[in-house]
Write a protein that holds these residues in place. Structure first.
Motif, short mmCIF file in Angstrom:
data_model
loop_
_atom_site.label_atom_id
_atom_site.label_comp_id
_atom_site.label_asym_id
_atom_site.label_seq_id
_atom_site.Cartn_x
_atom_site.Cartn_y
_atom_site.Cartn_z
N MET A 1 0.81 -1.22 0.00
CA MET A 1 0.00 0.00 0.00
C MET A 1 0.84 1.28 0.00
SD MET A 1 -2.62 -1.22 2.98
CE MET A 1 -3.64 0.25 2.98
N VAL A 2 2.15 1.14 0.28
CA VAL A 2 2.99 2.31 0.53
C VAL A 2 3.00 3.31 -0.63
CG1 VAL A 2 5.39 3.08 0.89
CG2 VAL A 2 4.46 1.23 2.27
N HIS A 3 3.23 2.84 -1.85
CA HIS A 3 3.33 3.75 -2.99
C HIS A 3 2.04 4.55 -3.18
CE1 HIS A 3 3.71 5.09 -7.23
NE2 HIS A 3 4.95 5.35 -6.81
N GLY A 4 0.90 3.88 -3.09
CA GLY A 4 -0.40 4.55 -3.25
C GLY A 4 -0.64 5.57 -2.15
N LEU A 5 -0.31 5.20 -0.91
CA LEU A 5 -0.49 6.12 0.22
C LEU A 5 0.39 7.36 0.10
CD1 LEU A 5 -0.66 3.52 3.15
CD2 LEU A 5 -2.53 5.01 2.42
N MET A 6 1.63 7.16 -0.37
CA MET A 6 2.54 8.30 -0.53
C MET A 6 2.07 9.22 -1.67
SD MET A 6 4.65 8.29 1.89
CE MET A 6 5.84 9.53 1.37
N LYS A 7 1.54 8.62 -2.74
CA LYS A 7 1.00 9.44 -3.84
C LYS A 7 -0.17 10.30 -3.34
CE LYS A 7 0.48 8.23 -8.15
NZ LYS A 7 0.17 7.47 -9.39
N ASN A 8 -1.05 9.69 -2.54
CA ASN A 8 -2.18 10.43 -1.96
C ASN A 8 -1.71 11.55 -1.05
OD1 ASN A 8 -3.97 8.79 -3.24
ND2 ASN A 8 -4.47 7.53 -1.45
N LEU A 9 -0.67 11.25 -0.24
CA LEU A 9 -0.15 12.25 0.70
C LEU A 9 0.43 13.45 -0.06
CD1 LEU A 9 0.40 13.10 3.60
CD2 LEU A 9 2.49 11.70 3.57
N PHE A 10 1.15 13.18 -1.14
CA PHE A 10 1.71 14.28 -1.93
C PHE A 10 0.61 15.05 -2.68
CE2 PHE A 10 5.90 12.55 -1.09
CZ PHE A 10 6.67 13.71 -1.04
N ALA A 11 -0.45 14.36 -3.07
CA ALA A 11 -1.58 15.04 -3.73
C ALA A 11 -2.23 16.02 -2.75
CB ALA A 11 -2.61 14.02 -4.21
N TYR A 12 -2.37 15.60 -1.47
CA TYR A 12 -2.91 16.49 -0.43
C TYR A 12 -1.99 17.69 -0.24
CZ TYR A 12 -3.19 18.23 4.39
OH TYR A 12 -3.23 19.05 5.50
N LEU A 13 -0.69 17.41 -0.14
CA LEU A 13 0.29 18.47 0.09
C LEU A 13 0.27 19.50 -1.04
CD1 LEU A 13 2.63 19.34 1.99
CD2 LEU A 13 4.16 17.95 0.59
N LYS A 14 0.16 19.01 -2.25
CA LYS A 14 0.22 19.87 -3.43
C LYS A 14 -1.08 20.65 -3.67
CE LYS A 14 2.27 17.35 -6.56
NZ LYS A 14 2.59 16.56 -7.75
N SER A 15 -2.21 19.99 -3.47
CA SER A 15 -3.48 20.56 -3.96
C SER A 15 -4.46 21.04 -2.90
CB SER A 15 -4.19 19.54 -4.84
OG SER A 15 -3.30 18.99 -5.78
N ASP A 16 -4.35 20.56 -1.67
CA ASP A 16 -5.33 20.95 -0.67
C ASP A 16 -5.18 22.42 -0.30
OD1 ASP A 16 -7.27 19.27 1.35
OD2 ASP A 16 -6.48 21.05 2.32
N ASP A 17 -6.30 23.09 -0.01
CA ASP A 17 -6.21 24.53 0.28
C ASP A 17 -5.94 24.84 1.75
OD1 ASP A 17 -8.63 23.84 1.30
OD2 ASP A 17 -9.84 25.15 0.00
N GLU A 18 -5.62 23.82 2.55
CA GLU A 18 -5.24 24.03 3.95
C GLU A 18 -3.97 24.89 4.01
OE1 GLU A 18 -5.98 24.39 7.12
OE2 GLU A 18 -6.74 22.33 7.20
N ILE A 19 -3.81 25.69 5.08
CA ILE A 19 -2.61 26.53 5.15
C ILE A 19 -1.36 25.65 5.29
CG2 ILE A 19 -3.87 28.52 6.10
CD1 ILE A 19 -2.32 28.01 8.72
N LEU A 20 -0.26 26.13 4.72
CA LEU A 20 0.97 25.34 4.61
C LEU A 20 1.52 24.92 5.97
CD1 LEU A 20 2.79 24.37 2.21
CD2 LEU A 20 4.36 26.18 2.90
N LEU A 21 1.42 25.80 6.96
CA LEU A 21 1.92 25.48 8.31
C LEU A 21 1.29 24.18 8.82
CD1 LEU A 21 1.95 28.77 10.42
CD2 LEU A 21 3.81 27.11 10.26
N ILE A 22 -0.03 24.10 8.67
CA ILE A 22 -0.75 22.91 9.14
C ILE A 22 -0.43 21.71 8.24
CG2 ILE A 22 -3.05 21.89 9.46
CD1 ILE A 22 -3.98 24.70 10.41
N LYS A 23 -0.42 21.94 6.93
CA LYS A 23 -0.11 20.83 6.00
C LYS A 23 1.25 20.21 6.29
CE LYS A 23 -1.11 22.56 1.78
NZ LYS A 23 -1.48 22.55 0.34
N SER A 24 2.22 21.04 6.66
CA SER A 24 3.57 20.52 6.93
C SER A 24 3.54 19.56 8.13
CB SER A 24 4.57 21.66 7.18
OG SER A 24 4.37 22.24 8.45
#
Length: 322
Positions: free
Chosen positions: A142-165
């Motif tokens: 599951m690791v590759h898929g989970l990491m892809k999802n995590l990077f998609a959240y990091l890149k595209s979610d509108d949450e503020i960067l401080l919290i996303k980090s």
């Protein structure tokens, strides 16, 4: 898909305080510490992050390695430090939103220390503390898929960067994407994410505060595991970031000396002509007498060129040799 967490009143309060401190640091031109201080903070960061993982080297020994001096210590510990120096020196070349760059950074950090540096795990692992299993990360498949999802959240979610980090840091540790080196990689990558928006984070002593509060760091990771969301860990990391920023404001205002001020101002002014008033605008907490003394010292040392007299005195930085 957004990882599970809730924005608590504590997170809101800490985010607001962190933003205020970032503003203060920028207003006081402390966002880029003088070279010597940058070097000290980098050494502190490397030593702290590796000590959390069991490395025995001191700040003095790491300084010696940086200066290509011989150090008597276990080979593995020396290699860990050499790798960490390389990866921190390359920090600005990595894109925090790229999984490929994360793998590349892990490849440098863990080179010669693990079998497949830079490769996501495909096997299963368990984190054991003492005689019990502390954490069972997701199945290797599951690791590759989970990491892809995590990077998609990091890149595209509108949450503020401080919290996303902070969310990224927790989720990274939860997924445990590599066979080894996950702790130091998670901390490194959060720094990189924050640097993207706030360059001052490159030299912030976050790692040394995590080291001091190491027990709490692991406790909050565990709390988040049990509650099924990263809220406790986000609160903890934001408090660490706030403390680091407060430390910068306090220590740099306390320790910045005449040479530091001149060097910081050189980085800001480059080849431009300026007056004493410009210098004082940059360092609001110094008197006009101190400003005059700083500038005279730099002229006498051949760092500054001076023209004119009285209110018409103007300065320009001379080119450095080499």
């Amino acid at each position: 898909m957004r990882p599970p967490y809730a924005i608590s009143s504590e997170i809101l309060k800490l985010t607001s305080s962190v933003s205020e401190k970032i503003g203060e640091i920028n207003a006081q031109h402390l966002s880029r510490p003088a070279t010597e201080l940058r070097k000290k903070n980098r050494i502190k960061t490397i030593q702290s992050s590796l000590e959390i993982e069991g490395n025995s080297l001191t700040e003095e020994q790491i300084t010696a390695i940086l200066e290509n001096k011989r150090v008597l210590a276990p080979k593995k510990d020396i290699l860990e430090v050499q790798n960490a120096i390389k990866v921190y020196d390359s920090l600005k070349t990595f894109n925090p939103f790229s999984l490929k760059d994360l793998e590349k950074a892990h490849g440098i950090l863990m080179s010669g220390l693990v079998e497949n540096p830079g490769k996501l795990r495909t096997g299963n692992v368990g984190i054991i503390k003492g005689s019990k299993i502390e954490h069972l990360p997701p199945n290797g498949s599951m690791v590759h898929g989970l990491m892809k999802n995590l990077f998609a959240y990091l890149k595209s979610d509108d949450e503020i960067l401080l919290i996303k980090s902070c969310v990224f840091h927790y989720e990274f540790e939860f997924i445990h994407p590599f066979m080894d080196g996950n702790g130091r990689m998670g901390r490194l990558w959060q720094t990189l994410i924050l640097m993207k928006k706030y360059p001052m984070f490159e030299f912030l002593p976050i790692e040394s505060l995590i080291k001091i509060k190491q027990q709490e760091y692991y406790k909050k990771l565990s709390e988040s595991d049990k509650s099924g969301n990263s809220t406790p860990f986000i609160e903890f990391m934001l408090s660490i970031i706030l403390e680091s920023l407060e430390k910068v404001l306090w220590t740099q205002n306390q320790t910045i000396n005449s040479e530091d001020r001149i060097e910081l101002f050189r980085e800001k002014m480059g080849n431009h002509i300026f007056g004493r008033k410009d210098f004082m605008m940059n360092f609001k907490n110094i008197s006009s007498a101190t400003a005059s003394r700083d500038l005279k010292k730099a002229v006498d040392a051949g760092i500054l060129d001076k023209t004119g007299d009285g209110n018409l005195t103007r300065y320009r930085f001379l080119m450095m040799n080499g």
